[in-house]
Motif scaffolding. Structure first.
Motif, PDB file in Angstrom:
ATOM      1  N   LEU A 164      -2.203   5.664  -5.227  1.00 56.72           N
ATOM      2  CA  LEU A 164      -3.239   4.780  -4.676  1.00 56.72           C
ATOM      3  C   LEU A 164      -3.533   5.159  -3.229  1.00 56.72           C
ATOM      4  O   LEU A 164      -2.766   5.888  -2.603  1.00 56.72           O
ATOM      5  CB  LEU A 164      -2.788   3.317  -4.771  1.00 56.72           C
ATOM      6  N   ARG A 165      -4.624   4.639  -2.697  1.00 62.99           N
ATOM      7  CA  ARG A 165      -5.009   4.941  -1.314  1.00 62.99           C
ATOM      8  C   ARG A 165      -4.547   3.876  -0.332  1.00 62.99           C
ATOM      9  O   ARG A 165      -4.742   4.015   0.879  1.00 62.99           O
ATOM     10  CB  ARG A 165      -6.532   5.117  -1.237  1.00 62.99           C
ATOM     11  N   SER A 166      -3.971   2.817  -0.854  1.00 60.16           N
ATOM     12  CA  SER A 166      -3.433   1.732  -0.021  1.00 60.16           C
ATOM     13  C   SER A 166      -2.442   0.953  -0.886  1.00 60.16           C
ATOM     14  O   SER A 166      -2.285   1.259  -2.072  1.00 60.16           O
ATOM     15  CB  SER A 166      -4.578   0.832   0.479  1.00 60.16           C
ATOM     16  N   PRO A 167      -1.759  -0.049  -0.332  1.00 55.77           N
ATOM     17  CA  PRO A 167      -0.805  -0.807  -1.149  1.00 55.77           C
ATOM     18  C   PRO A 167      -1.452  -1.402  -2.398  1.00 55.77           C
ATOM     19  O   PRO A 167      -2.583  -1.906  -2.350  1.00 55.77           O
ATOM     20  CB  PRO A 167      -0.325  -1.908  -0.193  1.00 55.77           C
ATOM     21  N   GLY A 168      -0.751  -1.322  -3.523  1.00 59.58           N
ATOM     22  CA  GLY A 168      -1.203  -1.968  -4.753  1.00 59.58           C
ATOM     23  C   GLY A 168      -0.821  -3.440  -4.723  1.00 59.58           C
ATOM     24  O   GLY A 168       0.340  -3.783  -4.553  1.00 59.58           O
ATOM     25  N   ALA A 184      -5.617  -3.353  -8.377  1.00 58.14           N
ATOM     26  CA  ALA A 184      -6.326  -3.789  -7.175  1.00 58.14           C
ATOM     27  C   ALA A 184      -5.535  -3.368  -5.943  1.00 58.14           C
ATOM     28  O   ALA A 184      -4.331  -3.609  -5.858  1.00 58.14           O
ATOM     29  CB  ALA A 184      -6.515  -5.306  -7.184  1.00 58.14           C
ATOM     30  N   GLU A 185      -6.233  -2.728  -5.001  1.00 57.66           N
ATOM     31  CA  GLU A 185      -5.598  -2.229  -3.781  1.00 57.66           C
ATOM     32  C   GLU A 185      -5.978  -3.079  -2.564  1.00 57.66           C
ATOM     33  O   GLU A 185      -7.040  -3.691  -2.526  1.00 57.66           O
ATOM     34  CB  GLU A 185      -6.020  -0.782  -3.522  1.00 57.66           C
ATOM     35  N   LYS A 186      -5.109  -3.048  -1.575  1.00 59.08           N
ATOM     36  CA  LYS A 186      -5.310  -3.851  -0.378  1.00 59.08           C
ATOM     37  C   LYS A 186      -6.573  -3.446   0.394  1.00 59.08           C
ATOM     38  O   LYS A 186      -7.172  -4.271   1.089  1.00 59.08           O
ATOM     39  CB  LYS A 186      -4.080  -3.737   0.533  1.00 59.08           C
ATOM     40  N   ASN A 187      -7.002  -2.193   0.249  1.00 56.43           N
ATOM     41  CA  ASN A 187      -8.187  -1.722   0.966  1.00 56.43           C
ATOM     42  C   ASN A 187      -9.495  -2.218   0.352  1.00 56.43           C
ATOM     43  O   ASN A 187     -10.579  -1.854   0.796  1.00 56.43           O
ATOM     44  CB  ASN A 187      -8.201  -0.188   1.054  1.00 56.43           C
TER      45      ASN A 187
END
Length: 330
Positions: A164-168, A184-187
């Protein structure tokens, strides 16, 4: 267990410790009672609930503890397996937990002599959410602050690994879309992965950040909801657009850690959110898509977790030595 006035919980169950997470079993377990699990500082309790809304012979609510499982560390998330059956001989309970030591724990019990658990090791940071494969229950998916989503078999072997590109923050597995995983990611990005090709096949973007939690509507596979900033955003993924583009559902105006958004399991127009956990009082807001204002506002002392009953428009929240239950209209 008692019935209270409108803004308070309809029912409460007393617990021995602070309840960090509470989860109704979303699957049919072959029993007329609803299964519920809740996690404290070092244990998981599994019990059954029966409500007067479904059984005229019940006065208010009946709750019974089936078993307490030693956990050894604070429980942060719980997922039920569809393999859980109370009508089997012997009965089988199966659920998985996440904890702050970055491990998953798979518990299996026959409510008699067999009580087993396995640890799944692989995440390098805090695990935010987990879910069982909804059909066969032979895999578990988890998302973490380590920027990964991982899919495990029941022996703890990694079957898939998505970077992922940020925290899941959330992971959802829909029974009608068994080969897709929603992450769903935090970004602010929500992606759908094809589990056969292990490729992303669709993505949605929130206009606001951070995204704290998201949910996939059980009754309508095209509806996705997420909390980002202080809004609850809803997509119709058939058109990749916001359903509530002109009228957002403002939850509260301050910065929040987690809103725990959850769709009702019986009505695609009902959803609930909770405000800022850890405060003296937590608001539980139940919204209906046809109404701009919440149709129910409940208050719980220091609430955490949010879960909907499998067949009733009834949700529960954990708290300080209690579980609180609210009943709403369809």
């Amino acid at each position: 267990m008692k019935q209270d006035s409108a803004r308070n919980a309809a029912y409460t169950v007393d617990c021995e410790d602070y309840v960090h997470v509470v989860k109704f079993n979303p699957f049919d377990s072959g029993d007329s009672c609803a299964l519920i699990a809740y996690g404290g500082n070092n244990y998981v309790v599994v019990g059954t609930c029966r409500f007067q809304e479904e059984d005229a012979e019940v006065e208010g609510m009946q709750y019974k503890t089936l078993r307490t499982f030693h956990h050894g560390i604070r429980v942060d998330a719980i997922a039920w397996s569809p393999e859980t059956r109370l009508d089997a001989l012997p009965p089988q309970l199966r659920f998985c937990t996440a904890a702050s030591d970055k491990k998953l724990r798979l518990f299996t019990s026959d409510l008699q002599d067999k009580n087993e658990y396995k640890e799944f090791d692989g995440h390098s940071d805090y695990i935010n959410d987990l879910v069982f494969a909804p059909k066969e229950g032979q895999e578990v998916a988890s998302v973490s602050d380590d920027h990964t989503c991982r899919v495990w078999d029941l022996e703890g072997n990694e079957k898939a690994h998505f970077v992922l590109r940020s925290p899941g923050m959330s992971v959802c597995w829909h029974p009608e879309e068994a080969f897709k995983l929603m992450v769903a990611e935090k970004n602010g990005t929500i992606r759908f992965y094809d589990l056969l090709t292990q490729q992303a096949i669709l993505s949605l973007e929130c206009e606001q950040k951070p995204l704290m939690s998201a949910d996939w509507c059980l009754k309508n596979t095209l509806k996705i909801g997420a909390v980002a900033g202080s809004d609850w955003l809803i997509w119709d993924i058939a058109h990749s657009r916001y359903l509530n583009n002109e009228k957002r559902f403002l939850l509260i105006s301050e910065s929040c850690i987690d809103f725990n958004p959850r769709w009702s399991r019986v009505n695609e127009n009902l959803f609930a959110t909770t405000g800022f956990p850890g405060k003296t009082n937590t608001q539980v807001l139940v919204h209906h898509l046809g109404h701009p204002q919440p149709i129910l506002i409940g208050t719980a002392a220091v609430g955490s977790g949010l879960t909907w009953h499998r067949t009733l428009p009834l949700c529960a929240v954990g708290g300080d030595h209690k579980i609180f239950f609210w009943v709403t209209e369809m």
